[in-house]
Design a protein around this motif. Structure first.
Motif, PDB file in Angstrom:
ATOM      1  N   VAL A 113      52.588  51.688  64.515  1.00 48.37           N
ATOM      2  CA  VAL A 113      52.790  51.075  65.829  1.00 48.37           C
ATOM      3  C   VAL A 113      51.501  50.448  66.324  1.00 48.37           C
ATOM      4  CG1 VAL A 113      53.310  51.602  68.250  1.00 48.37           C
ATOM      5  CG2 VAL A 113      54.748  52.539  66.434  1.00 48.37           C
ATOM      6  N   LEU A 114      50.372  51.139  66.142  1.00 49.55           N
ATOM      7  CA  LEU A 114      49.086  50.596  66.573  1.00 49.55           C
ATOM      8  C   LEU A 114      48.717  49.336  65.800  1.00 49.55           C
ATOM      9  CD1 LEU A 114      46.990  53.843  67.096  1.00 49.55           C
ATOM     10  CD2 LEU A 114      47.856  52.293  68.850  1.00 49.55           C
ATOM     11  N   VAL A 115      48.976  49.305  64.497  1.00 50.49           N
ATOM     12  CA  VAL A 115      48.696  48.107  63.709  1.00 50.49           C
ATOM     13  C   VAL A 115      49.568  46.949  64.184  1.00 50.49           C
ATOM     14  CG1 VAL A 115      48.949  47.070  61.417  1.00 50.49           C
ATOM     15  CG2 VAL A 115      47.806  49.245  61.663  1.00 50.49           C
ATOM     16  N   LEU A 116      50.831  47.224  64.464  1.00 50.12           N
ATOM     17  CA  LEU A 116      51.729  46.170  64.936  1.00 50.12           C
ATOM     18  C   LEU A 116      51.272  45.615  66.274  1.00 50.12           C
ATOM     19  CD1 LEU A 116      54.347  44.560  64.559  1.00 50.12           C
ATOM     20  CD2 LEU A 116      55.518  46.393  65.774  1.00 50.12           C
ATOM     21  N   ILE A 117      50.935  46.480  67.204  1.00 46.38           N
ATOM     22  CA  ILE A 117      50.488  46.024  68.530  1.00 46.38           C
ATOM     23  C   ILE A 117      49.150  45.286  68.404  1.00 46.38           C
ATOM     24  CG2 ILE A 117      49.736  46.782  70.815  1.00 46.38           C
ATOM     25  CD1 ILE A 117      51.739  49.094  70.549  1.00 46.38           C
ATOM     26  N   GLY A 118      48.238  45.799  67.601  1.00 47.24           N
ATOM     27  CA  GLY A 118      46.952  45.138  67.398  1.00 47.24           C
ATOM     28  C   GLY A 118      47.106  43.767  66.760  1.00 47.24           C
TER      29      GLY A 118
END
Length: 120
Positions: A13-18
């Motif tokens: 999720v963090l990679v996607l948002i970043g």
């Protein structure tokens, strides 16, 4: 669901948002019309996107060596992005490519109108 699966899901999720924030920064550079708004798009979402991706990498690899490597990367980015934006904005102001009527406060006008002191 165990802890490893939960950490991997959080990292995804963090990679996607970043990545989305970095994409928004790139689109902002292409679509926005003037220097101040382009600088805003180039610095804020890009730095936050990088921080989220670095956090995801640290969560995914679960190693203190990785965290020790990523912390200076983030700190250098936090130090250089505002500095480079400031320098680009100041040069754009000096070149006259900023619409001065759109400025709320023009704190650089005096430095532009006053000639430098001769002889030091």
């Amino acid at each position: 669901m165990d802890v490893d699966a939960l950490l991997d899901a959080a990292a995804m999720v963090l990679v996607l948002i970043g990545a989305l924030l970095c994409l928004i920064a790139a689109i902002g550079l292409l679509r926005l019309r003037d220097v101040p708004t382009r600088l805003h798009a180039a610095t804020k979402p890009q730095v936050l996107g990088l921080m989220l991706i670095c956090t995801a990498i640290a969560l995914s690899l679960r190693s203190w060596e990785v965290v020790a490597f990523l912390v200076p990367v983030v700190l250098i980015q936090l130090a250089t992005a505002p500095l480079s934006a400031h320098m680009v904005g100041r040069q754009a102001y000096r070149n006259g490519t900023i619409d001065e009527r759109a400025l709320v406060a023009d704190e650089l006008r005096e430095s532009r109108e006053t000639p430098p002191a001769a002889g030091g």
